[in-house]
Write a protein that holds these residues in place. Structure first.
Motif, short mmCIF file in Angstrom:
data_model
loop_
_atom_site.label_atom_id
_atom_site.label_comp_id
_atom_site.label_asym_id
_atom_site.label_seq_id
_atom_site.Cartn_x
_atom_site.Cartn_y
_atom_site.Cartn_z
N PHE A 59 37.55 50.65 -6.02
CA PHE A 59 38.37 51.48 -6.90
C PHE A 59 39.38 50.58 -7.62
CE2 PHE A 59 37.61 53.63 -2.80
CZ PHE A 59 36.78 54.66 -3.20
N PHE A 60 39.67 50.92 -8.88
CA PHE A 60 40.59 50.13 -9.69
C PHE A 60 41.51 51.07 -10.47
CE2 PHE A 60 36.76 47.74 -9.00
CZ PHE A 60 37.21 46.46 -8.69
N ALA A 61 42.78 50.70 -10.56
CA ALA A 61 43.74 51.52 -11.30
C ALA A 61 44.85 50.62 -11.83
CB ALA A 61 44.32 52.62 -10.41
N LYS A 62 45.37 50.98 -12.98
CA LYS A 62 46.45 50.24 -13.62
C LYS A 62 47.79 50.80 -13.16
CE LYS A 62 48.48 49.61 -18.25
NZ LYS A 62 49.56 50.59 -18.08
N ALA A 63 48.68 49.90 -12.72
CA ALA A 63 50.03 50.30 -12.31
C ALA A 63 50.94 50.37 -13.54
CB ALA A 63 50.58 49.31 -11.29
N ASN A 64 52.12 50.94 -13.35
CA ASN A 64 53.05 51.08 -14.46
C ASN A 64 53.53 49.74 -15.00
OD1 ASN A 64 52.90 53.89 -14.43
ND2 ASN A 64 54.58 54.09 -12.97
N ASN A 65 53.48 48.69 -14.17
CA ASN A 65 53.90 47.37 -14.63
C ASN A 65 52.79 46.61 -15.35
OD1 ASN A 65 52.20 46.62 -12.55
ND2 ASN A 65 53.75 45.49 -11.37
N GLY A 66 51.63 47.24 -15.55
CA GLY A 66 50.52 46.63 -16.26
C GLY A 66 49.54 45.90 -15.37
N ASN A 67 49.85 45.72 -14.09
CA ASN A 67 48.93 45.02 -13.19
C ASN A 67 47.76 45.93 -12.81
OD1 ASN A 67 50.59 42.81 -13.20
ND2 ASN A 67 51.38 43.09 -11.14
N PHE A 69 45.33 47.14 -9.97
CA PHE A 69 45.27 47.22 -8.52
C PHE A 69 43.86 47.61 -8.09
CE2 PHE A 69 49.73 46.82 -8.74
CZ PHE A 69 50.21 46.55 -7.46
N TRP A 70 43.48 47.08 -6.94
CA TRP A 70 42.10 47.25 -6.43
C TRP A 70 42.15 47.68 -4.97
CZ3 TRP A 70 40.40 42.93 -3.13
CH2 TRP A 70 39.12 43.11 -2.58
N ARG A 71 41.25 48.57 -4.63
CA ARG A 71 41.09 49.03 -3.25
C ARG A 71 39.61 49.23 -2.98
NH1 ARG A 71 43.68 54.58 -0.53
NH2 ARG A 71 43.54 53.87 1.64
N SER A 72 39.16 48.91 -1.79
CA SER A 72 37.75 49.07 -1.47
C SER A 72 37.57 50.01 -0.28
CB SER A 72 37.09 47.72 -1.15
OG SER A 72 37.66 47.15 0.02
N TRP A 73 36.38 50.57 -0.19
CA TRP A 73 35.95 51.32 0.98
C TRP A 73 34.64 50.74 1.45
CZ3 TRP A 73 31.34 53.90 1.69
CH2 TRP A 73 31.23 54.66 2.86
N ARG A 74 34.56 50.44 2.75
CA ARG A 74 33.31 49.96 3.35
C ARG A 74 32.98 50.85 4.53
NH1 ARG A 74 34.02 43.96 4.95
NH2 ARG A 74 31.78 44.15 5.32
N MET A 75 31.70 51.18 4.67
CA MET A 75 31.29 52.13 5.69
C MET A 75 31.73 51.70 7.09
SD MET A 75 27.49 53.65 6.51
CE MET A 75 27.49 54.66 5.03
N GLU A 76 31.63 50.40 7.37
CA GLU A 76 31.96 49.94 8.71
C GLU A 76 33.45 49.75 8.95
OE1 GLU A 76 30.86 46.18 6.35
OE2 GLU A 76 30.37 48.32 6.40
N GLU A 77 34.25 49.71 7.86
CA GLU A 77 35.68 49.43 8.02
C GLU A 77 36.59 50.49 7.45
OE1 GLU A 77 36.53 45.61 6.42
OE2 GLU A 77 35.16 44.53 7.76
N GLY A 80 40.43 49.90 2.57
CA GLY A 80 41.36 48.80 2.56
C GLY A 80 42.66 49.23 1.91
N GLU A 81 43.58 48.28 1.76
CA GLU A 81 44.85 48.56 1.11
C GLU A 81 44.74 48.27 -0.39
OE1 GLU A 81 47.47 49.85 2.62
OE2 GLU A 81 46.38 49.88 4.53
N TRP A 82 45.60 48.90 -1.15
CA TRP A 82 45.69 48.57 -2.57
C TRP A 82 46.24 47.16 -2.72
CZ3 TRP A 82 43.45 51.09 -6.41
CH2 TRP A 82 43.17 52.45 -6.28
N THR A 83 45.59 46.35 -3.56
CA THR A 83 45.96 44.95 -3.77
C THR A 83 46.10 44.68 -5.26
OG1 THR A 83 44.72 44.29 -1.79
CG2 THR A 83 45.27 42.55 -3.37
N SER A 84 47.18 44.01 -5.64
CA SER A 84 47.39 43.68 -7.05
C SER A 84 46.51 42.51 -7.47
CB SER A 84 48.86 43.33 -7.31
OG SER A 84 49.03 42.92 -8.66
N LEU A 85 45.84 42.68 -8.62
CA LEU A 85 45.04 41.61 -9.21
C LEU A 85 45.72 41.02 -10.44
CD1 LEU A 85 41.48 43.19 -8.96
CD2 LEU A 85 42.63 41.70 -7.32
N GLY A 86 46.98 41.40 -10.66
CA GLY A 86 47.72 40.86 -11.78
C GLY A 86 47.23 41.38 -13.12
#
Length: 325
Positions: A59-67, A69-77, A80-86
């Motif tokens: 999943f990907f979404a733009k934050a208000n600061n323009g960065n 952010f990415w988050r993943s889902w895996r069946m076994e885990e 994940g947490e939202w992580t900034s990709l700048g």
């Protein structure tokens, strides 16, 4: 006195049971009564979703600061947490995962240039490159799609609206990008979306879907860089957003968008039949109001994953079986 241990034991069991129930309820609160899952992120533009196998979603979404952010889902885990990709994004992002362990994202950046960022899976985590400025004058957010050649070379294609209101495209031949090519007779509004149905055929172009100035759908079967096909067929419908297109198998196309009631609508086509589009109609019982363009992806037959920005800016996603339509 002998009753005291029983009372303490009962109290302990009561507390453990309530803790278990509380935790179950806390997890369940992510999913609304209508099946949409709240991904706990707020955005002002459309989010994006992609997948490279049935056991993973990104999943990907733009934050208000323009960065981005990415988050993943895996069946076994799980999630994940939202992580900034700048990045200094000035549009909605679009991401695609054409092969196992590979994601590329695109967005409009400062000065209306197009930017790309690539993530590669090493078996443990995804490592992301720095954002790369590709250039180009964009009047919309871009969309990205990819084609896999028989020798496993991946060719990326990006489409966006130019200042004249027409569709333009750019290709990466494996070494360099460009040049931008304008597609004739392609006036539209909003953001485009494109998808490949036959990843291994180098002579095929993607299917692209656009929103016309009259808020109907425009479809091009094989657009537009290889065959020079600039013909878009108006297939009707009433849109309140840019549409998204996905393909759960080679002979099927699914188009989704915001319909006249502000909820998710859908239609599909059997590509083995000429102009065999289904009716344009609501899905999901019309319960969830959508603020901007939806994005959908499919990596397995008869399954479509969609992500939206709801009416208050929260990011949600839901998985549909095509029988739901």
């Amino acid at each position: 006195m002998k009753a005291a241990p029983r009372v303490l034991l009962s109290l302990l069991l009561f507390l453990l049971l309530n803790t278990f129930v509380f935790n179950m309820q806390s997890s369940a609160q992510l999913e609304g009564a209508d099946g949409w899952i709240d991904l706990r992120f707020a955005t002002s533009v459309s989010p994006s979703i992609t997948s490279w196998d049935p056991y993973r979603l990104d999943f990907f979404a733009k934050a208000n600061n323009g960065n981005l952010f990415w988050r993943s889902w895996r069946m076994e885990e799980g999630y994940g947490e939202w992580t900034s990709l700048g990045g200094n994004l000035t549009s909605a992002p679009d991401c695609v995962a054409p092969a196992q362990g590979l994601i590329q994202c695109t967005a409009k950046g400062l000065f209306d240039w197009r930017m790309v960022q690539t993530g590669r899976w090493d078996g443990t985590s995804v490592t992301w490159t720095e954002w790369e400025q590709i250039g180009g004058d964009l009047a919309s957010g871009p969309t990205i799609t990819a084609q896999i050649y028989p020798d496993n070379l991946i060719q990326w294609q990006v489409f966006a609206r130019n200042d004249a209101g027409s569709l333009q495209g750019i290709r990466d031949n494996g070494d360099i990008w460009g040049p931008w090519v304008e597609v004739p007779n392609s006036e539209f509004i909003g953001d485009p979306d494109c998808v490949y149905r036959e990843l291994a055929d180098p002579l095929k172009d993607p299917d692209c879907i656009l929103r016309s100035p009259q808020n109907t759908m425009l479809h091009n079967n094989g657009c537009c860089m290889v065959n020079g096909n600039g013909f878009f067929l108006d297939i009707g419908g009433e849109l309140r957003s840019s549409p998204t297109i996905t393909s759960s198998r080679e002979e099927r196309l699914d188009v989704l968008g915001v319909g006249p009631d502000g909820t998710l609508w859908h239609r599909y086509k059997d590509t083995r039949q000429e102009d065999a589009w289904s009716e344009w109609g609501p899905v999901d019982d019309g319960q969830r109001q959508i603020a901007d363009d939806p994005d959908c992806a499919s990596v397995e037959v008869r399954v479509i994953h969609c992500i939206i920005q709801d009416s208050i800016g929260r990011v949600h996603y839901k998985t549909f079986n095509v029988r739901d339509f």
